[in-house]
Design an enzyme around this catalytic site. Structure first.
Site, PDB file in Angstrom:
ATOM      1  N   ASP A 117      -6.696  -3.565  -6.940  1.00 52.74           N
ATOM      2  CA  ASP A 117      -6.095  -4.058  -5.707  1.00 52.74           C
ATOM      3  C   ASP A 117      -7.060  -4.969  -4.951  1.00 52.74           C
ATOM      4  O   ASP A 117      -8.249  -4.650  -4.819  1.00 52.74           O
ATOM      5  CB  ASP A 117      -5.745  -2.834  -4.840  1.00 52.74           C
ATOM      6  N   GLU A 140     -17.444   1.912 -22.650  1.00 53.93           N
ATOM      7  CA  GLU A 140     -17.863   3.187 -23.245  1.00 53.93           C
ATOM      8  C   GLU A 140     -16.702   3.854 -23.973  1.00 53.93           C
ATOM      9  O   GLU A 140     -16.889   4.794 -24.729  1.00 53.93           O
ATOM     10  CB  GLU A 140     -18.328   4.159 -22.152  1.00 53.93           C
TER      11      GLU A 140
HETATM   12  C1  GLC Z   1      -2.292  -5.384  -2.386  1.00 51.21           C
HETATM   13  C2  GLC Z   1      -1.065  -4.562  -2.697  1.00 51.21           C
HETATM   14  C3  GLC Z   1      -0.265  -4.395  -1.448  1.00 51.21           C
HETATM   15  C4  GLC Z   1      -1.111  -3.687  -0.417  1.00 51.21           C
HETATM   16  C5  GLC Z   1      -2.429  -4.416  -0.182  1.00 51.21           C
HETATM   17  C6  GLC Z   1      -3.416  -3.554   0.554  1.00 51.21           C
HETATM   18  O1  GLC Z   1      -1.975  -6.677  -2.038  1.00 51.21           O
HETATM   19  O2  GLC Z   1      -0.336  -5.156  -3.733  1.00 51.21           O
HETATM   20  O3  GLC Z   1       0.921  -3.685  -1.663  1.00 51.21           O
HETATM   21  O4  GLC Z   1      -0.421  -3.604   0.797  1.00 51.21           O
HETATM   22  O5  GLC Z   1      -3.058  -4.761  -1.394  1.00 51.21           O
HETATM   23  O6  GLC Z   1      -3.843  -2.492  -0.238  1.00 51.21           O
END
Ligand code: GLC
Ligand code: CA
Length: 560
Positions: free
Chosen positions: A216, A265
């Site tokens: 993310d 790993e």
């Molecule tokens: C990313 C995710 C989104 C989330 C953001 C914060 O963009 O896809 O859904 O709100 O990160 O974590």
């Protein structure tokens, strides 16, 4: 424990280390997939119960959006514990069972890692609040003194990606920084303890059999917070070239180099894909084999259904992939954007000087409650089928978002009181938020909550969902679901190496390319019929009438 009957569609799990390069990855948004205990929330046993469906669809991997304990302030992207399952969704034993069932059906498992921020309910943040200023616990986050008399003003005028201020004050007067919601404090990636903890998390899931990770906001972790901190205007004037204080810094790849060593790993090596919203020239840094190994290409999320745009996007991204040695990723929809069946039924996006949509495409329509401008739902679906069949013919991996295989539209008319997404609450009147693409799936047209679960759905499902239900599409060879199944089956048979050569289709509005083995993919982006290239017809996104290629249609052919 959910037991799943062996499915006739089960395949053997490929143990090739590069299984991911041309994989079709199906994104599950767990809370909206299938609910087994009737509490209105999708759960892990619900996903397990649908493994045969996923196998029959023919996907190579499943990516699970966060299922960790969470306050759901941001749909689960506010993680309270990275090494557990939200008790409302199940247990670690349920996860083990899901992984085992997916593997038994030849499907790899990718989980979402959210390293930029935790939830404010995470034990670390609670400890930081209690421990007070100057403590080691606060050093895991980004705490600063305020400015102005009594420090009552935030340290800077930085804003949150979700709208509103980027700093929040705590009881003892200090402030913490959050790129996203107030409930998502950013971690301090200069702290070795933070780094060590994520390595522990990656090992935890890898040891349980997870095959890969979706990272993310991978471009946001590391920051240069040397005092004096710049103002928002100063930040915005700085180039994003690896040295920007907050975004896409070169030093984030030190983190990923350490992760890469961990991934390697394992056998096969664990994979990762970066969610990095960066300039195209910087994508190869994330996609390189020394870093995460693959990076999302989101260009199609911002494109119209347009031959020129699609042709350019394919060429650009294949070139970028060649630069990093990775494969590219095709994404038409995900849990953050208006579903593509809907985008393609709306007027083309308005674009700024840089060619990018001025607002998230489809947002204006959502703001009007889905009334103006009128959505041409049928056209949207027709184009969505054509775009999907185009994308599934491309080299690289394809990421499908749950429900797109049903041709599902965005739900526009969720009452304000039932909305959940913080982007809706933090930017009133500007962004309707992302709830409309997260409405629980329709499995059975006549059942309660359309078969999602016996206890209703946590976001309201509209009446028209019945038409898209899996059980109806199952019976209909012309359904979008049948099209996806056929395309994915053929893709497995046809796919060889990653070569693509353009074919001149003799018309501006038609894009055609050939893959090894005489596999030709041709899409007519225009409205009127065009000539169909020679070859045996394998599948088409729309019924063919005679020898022509209808408008807004993709066909796969085999040249002898
Ligand atoms: C990313 C995710 C989104 C989330 C953001 C914060 O963009 O896809 O859904 O709100 O990160 O974590
Ligand atoms: Ca449930």
């Amino acid at each position: 424990m959910t037991t799943v009957a062996p499915s006739p569609h089960a395949r053997v799990l490929s143990d090739a280390p590069d299984w991911w390069r041309q994989a079709v990855v199906y994104q599950v948004y767990p809370r909206s997939f299938a609910d087994t205990n009737g509490d209105g929330l999708g759960d892990i046993p619900g996903i397990t119960s649908r493994v045969p469906y996923l196998a029959e669809l023919g996907v190579d991997a499943v990516w699970l959006s966060p299922f960790y304990p969470s306050d759901l302030a941001d749909g689960g992207y506010d993680v309270a514990d990275y090494r557990d399952v939200d008790p409302r969704l199940g247990t670690l034993a349920d996860m083990d069972e899901l992984i085992a069932q997916l593997h038994a059906h030849g499907i790899r498992v990718v989980v979402d890692i959210v390293p930029n921020h935790t939830s404010d309910k995470h034990a670390w943040f609670q400890e930081a609040l209690e421990a007070g200023r100057g403590s080691a616990a606060r050093e895991r986050y980004i705490f600063r003194e305020g400015t102005g008399p009594d420090g009552a003003e935030p340290p800077t005028d930085w804003v949150s990606v979700f709208g509103g201020a980027g700093w929040e004050r705590v009881a003892d007067g200090q402030w913490y920084f959050h790129n996203f919601d107030v409930s998502q404090p950013d971690l301090n990636w200069a702290n070795p303890e933070v780094r060590a903890d994520f390595v522990k998390t990656l090992r935890f899931w890898s040891d349980r059999g997870v095959d890969g990770f979706r990272i993310d906001v991978a471009h946001m972790l590391t920051k240069d917070l040397t005092e004096p901190l710049p103002s928002r205007a100063e930040l915005e004037a700085m180039p994003i070239d690896g040295t920007h204080p907050l975004l896409d810094r070169d030093d984030v790849h030190e983190v990923y180099a350490e992760w890469r060593a961990v991934f390697n790993e394992y056998d096969p090596p664990r994979t990762a894909v970066a969610e990095a919203w960066v300039h195209p020239s910087r994508v190869p840094l994330y996609a390189s084999a020394e870093s995460l190994g693959q990076s999302f290409n989101f260009d199609l999320l911002e494109a119209d259904f347009d031959a020129g745009q699609f042709r350019r996007i394919v060429a650009d991204n294949l070139a970028l992939a060649a630069e990093s040695g990775s494969s590219t990723t095709w994404v038409l929809s995900n849990h953050d954007v208006v579903r593509h069946a809907t985008r393609y039924g709306l007027p083309d996006a308005e674009r700024g000087a840089d060619g990018r949509p001025t607002l998230k495409h489809g947002n204006e329509w959502l703001l009007s409650g889905g009334r103006t401008p009128a959505l041409d739902a049928e056209r949207g679906e027709r184009r969505a089928r054509a775009a999907a069949l185009f994308v599934l013919g491309l080299p690289g991996s394809a990421y499908l978002y749950q429900g797109e295989e049903l041709g599902l539209h965005e739900v526009a008319d969720i009452p304000d009181a039932e909305r959940q997404d913080p982007t809706f609450f933090r930017s009133p009147g500007v962004d309707m938020g992302r709830d409309g693409c997260r409405v629980p799936l329709p499995w059975a047209a006549s059942d309660a909550a359309f078969g999602f679960g016996a206890g209703g759905a946590h976001l309201p499902q509209p009446e028209w969902f019945a038409r898209y239900a899996v059980d109806l599409q199952d019976q209909d060879p012309a359904s979008t679901l049948a099209l996806y199944r056929r395309a994915l089956g053929l893709r497995h048979e046809l796919q060889a190496d990653e070569e693509l050569s353009w074919v001149d289709a003799g018309s501006e509005g038609v894009v055609a390319f050939e893959r090894p083995g005489g596999w030709v993919v041709v899409t007519n982006f225009g409205e009127s019929a065009a000539p169909l290239p020679d070859g045996e017809i394998l599948v088409s996104s729309r019924e063919l009438d005679g020898g022509a290629l209808p408008g807004e249609t993709t066909v796969w052919l085999r040249r002898s």
